[in-house]
Write a protein that holds these residues in place. Structure first.
Motif, PDB file in Angstrom:
ATOM      1  N   ILE A 338       8.269 -16.226 -18.054  1.00 14.76           N
ATOM      2  CA  ILE A 338       8.567 -17.831 -18.296  1.00 14.76           C
ATOM      3  C   ILE A 338       8.690 -18.476 -17.031  1.00 14.76           C
ATOM      4  O   ILE A 338       8.224 -19.525 -17.000  1.00 14.76           O
ATOM      5  CB  ILE A 338       9.791 -17.547 -19.112  1.00 14.76           C
ATOM      6  CG1 ILE A 338       9.561 -17.039 -20.474  1.00 14.76           C
ATOM      7  CG2 ILE A 338      10.240 -19.173 -19.434  1.00 14.76           C
ATOM      8  CD1 ILE A 338      10.793 -17.026 -21.561  1.00 14.76           C
ATOM      9  N   LEU A 339       9.325 -17.911 -15.822  1.00 15.76           N
ATOM     10  CA  LEU A 339       9.592 -18.861 -14.722  1.00 15.76           C
ATOM     11  C   LEU A 339       8.065 -19.120 -14.163  1.00 15.76           C
ATOM     12  O   LEU A 339       7.977 -20.397 -13.796  1.00 15.76           O
ATOM     13  CB  LEU A 339      10.119 -17.833 -13.816  1.00 15.76           C
ATOM     14  CG  LEU A 339      10.399 -18.334 -12.436  1.00 15.76           C
ATOM     15  CD1 LEU A 339      11.261 -19.621 -12.446  1.00 15.76           C
ATOM     16  CD2 LEU A 339      11.066 -17.401 -11.235  1.00 15.76           C
ATOM     17  N   ALA A 340       7.321 -18.130 -14.318  1.00 11.60           N
ATOM     18  CA  ALA A 340       5.770 -18.529 -13.807  1.00 11.60           C
ATOM     19  C   ALA A 340       5.197 -19.584 -14.520  1.00 11.60           C
ATOM     20  O   ALA A 340       4.542 -20.561 -13.806  1.00 11.60           O
ATOM     21  CB  ALA A 340       4.821 -17.394 -14.005  1.00 11.60           C
ATOM     22  N   GLN A 341       5.522 -19.776 -15.827  1.00 15.12           N
ATOM     23  CA  GLN A 341       4.960 -21.009 -16.685  1.00 15.12           C
ATOM     24  C   GLN A 341       5.694 -22.255 -16.412  1.00 15.12           C
ATOM     25  O   GLN A 341       4.883 -23.414 -16.111  1.00 15.12           O
ATOM     26  CB  GLN A 341       4.954 -20.818 -18.059  1.00 15.12           C
ATOM     27  CG  GLN A 341       4.444 -19.368 -18.505  1.00 15.12           C
ATOM     28  CD  GLN A 341       3.487 -18.804 -17.859  1.00 15.12           C
ATOM     29  OE1 GLN A 341       2.485 -19.499 -17.818  1.00 15.12           O
ATOM     30  NE2 GLN A 341       3.563 -17.640 -17.462  1.00 15.12           N
ATOM     31  N   VAL A 342       7.050 -22.222 -16.004  1.00 13.80           N
ATOM     32  CA  VAL A 342       7.580 -23.378 -15.364  1.00 13.80           C
ATOM     33  C   VAL A 342       7.289 -23.684 -13.976  1.00 13.80           C
ATOM     34  O   VAL A 342       7.096 -24.895 -13.845  1.00 13.80           O
ATOM     35  CB  VAL A 342       9.014 -23.042 -15.260  1.00 13.80           C
ATOM     36  CG1 VAL A 342       9.851 -24.052 -14.834  1.00 13.80           C
ATOM     37  CG2 VAL A 342      10.030 -22.686 -16.910  1.00 13.80           C
TER      38      VAL A 342
END
Length: 438
Positions: A338-342
């Motif tokens: 999820i952090l990568a997408q953010v």
């Protein structure tokens, strides 16, 4: 029959351009979309619809730049900014794409491993190494078309799995339509919204689309991009709907349990296969896109940035190694993905701004092929929305870091700043369209 308009060429183009949907239908989409469905039901479907439409607009513009000018997006940026300021812009764009690619690759590897863990028991470090080596093998010996066709078939299979599951869920159609067409951001969902946008409109995909579009026919290119991305959007929506069946805290295991309760034990196995396929396909395209971006920005300055040369190979190898290190470090997959997408969502406004400038530059694009008024309005709308979401999330993260209270009027201030930035870009675009020196 006009070239590029027959069924065979259109089907071939759709399959070729599925490399773009394969790049964004990775573990990030599976994780972020299913997590959104599990925690917020149908209420964030609008974010997927917006990002799918925006992705079509942006990818078409990036590919059109290459077909018309003969320059990739990176080369066009390098041509426009030739002085010392241009060198800064080139390195800024390159580092942004590289950071986003590494973050995405970490999620790809972790997602692929998570998919296999749903199916088998094994030593994750060994499997991480095998996946990384296989990605390196394909990039060293393969070519764009072979990889595109391979990824297209895997994406089509994975899409069938999730769409089938979505159609076997008892849907609340009123809530679904409301979530699809009435934009709301529930409490705590702001990061999820930008994650959904960031996992669909992947910034490095703009450079990938531009880099692989050379030699195609315009109408065929447009058909291929539209059909491939619509397929990707449909799959993303199906994943979100599958996520609505999860009860309690979200995890891949809870998603598997929920799917098996709705569709039988076979669906849990297909989730594992789909998650692995999503991770593996994106684990190939992320380093490829980073290398293509570097090549397009720097190859005229140094021949070693050319395809299959020293620096070009070094970039995709760096991204693969970074993903491997995250995979063997024991990082928890869901927060990392999820952090990568953010991160990609926060980088997106930068890529959009450069794209809207280049596609309106009369020194690069001939006058009759400059972006139309409607296309400019759509591109500027994407810039406005992504800038607002990015600034809003950065502001909230800053407040949380220093434990400061949040005031509702801050949203109005951020919106005004975003509007001012968009107006400034629109004014700048108007000047360069008529050849005013900037």
């Amino acid at each position: 029959m006009a070239p590029g308009n027959n069924f065979k060429s259109r089907l071939s183009s759709a399959l070729f351009w599925s490399v773009v949907s394969a790049a964004f239908i990775g573990p990030g989409t599976v994780t972020t979309a299913s997590n959104a469905g599990a925690n917020y039901g149908y209420s964030l479907l609008w974010a997927l619809i917006f990002s799918t439409i925006a992705c079509i607009i942006l990818q078409e513009a990036a590919a059109r730049i290459t077909l018309i000018s003969g320059l990739s997006l990176g080369e066009a940026i390098a041509k426009r900014y030739k002085n010392s300021k241009g060198l800064f812009f080139k390195y800024f764009i390159f580092l942004s794409i590289l950071i986003g690619g590494i973050a995405y690759q970490a999620g790809n590897i972790l997602g692929a491993i998570a998919g296999l863990q749903l199916l088998f028991g094994f030593d994750t470090k060994i499997v991480t190494g095998i996946i990384s080596l296989l990605c390196a093998f394909l990039l060293w010996f393969g070519n764009y078309k072979i990889i595109s066709n391979l990824l297209g078939m895997v994406v089509a299979f994975m899409g069938f799995v999730f769409v089938f599951i979505a159609f076997n869920i008892d849907l609340d159609w009123y809530a679904l339509l409301k979530g699809a067409f009435i934009p709301v951001i529930p409490d705590g969902a702001a990061w999820v919204v930008i994650g959904l946008i960031g996992t669909t409109i992947v910034p490095y995909n703009l450079f990938l689309a531009s880099g692989i579009s050379a030699g195609q026919e315009m109408n065929t290119m447009r058909f291929g991009i539209v059909s491939a991305i619509l397929l990707g959007g449909l799959v993303s929506a199906a994943i979100l709907l599958a996520g609505t069946t999860v009860a309690g805290d979200f995890s891949f295991e809870s998603l598997k349990t929920a799917m098996e309760s709705k569709s039988g034990s076979w669906s849990g196995y297909l989730l594992g296969v789909g998650l692995f396929s999503a991770g593996f396909t994106s684990a190939v395209t992320a380093p490829l896109a980073a290398a293509i971006t570097a090549k397009s920005l720097f190859h005229k300055d140094d021949d070693r940035w050319q395809e299959n040369k020293k620096f070009y190979n070094g970039i995709w190898l760096l991204v693969i190694v970074a993903g491997f290190l995250f995979g063997v470090a024991g990082v928890k997959p869901i927060p990392a993905i999820i952090l990568a997408q953010v991160i990609n969502g926060l980088l997106l406004p930068v890529a959009c701004i450069f794209l809207v400038i280049i596609v309106n530059d009369s020194t690069i694009i001939p006058g009759q092929y400059l972006n139309s008024g409607l296309s400019n309005y759509l591109l500027l709308a994407v810039v406005l929305i992504t800038t607002f979401l990015g600034l809003n999330n950065i502001f909230k993260a800053t407040l949380a870091l220093f434990n400061l209270p949040n005031h509702h009027f801050s949203v109005i201030v951020i919106l005004c700043i975003s509007v001012a930035i968009t107006i400034a870009i629109a004014y700048y675009v108007r000047k360069i369209r008529i050849g005013v020196k900037t």
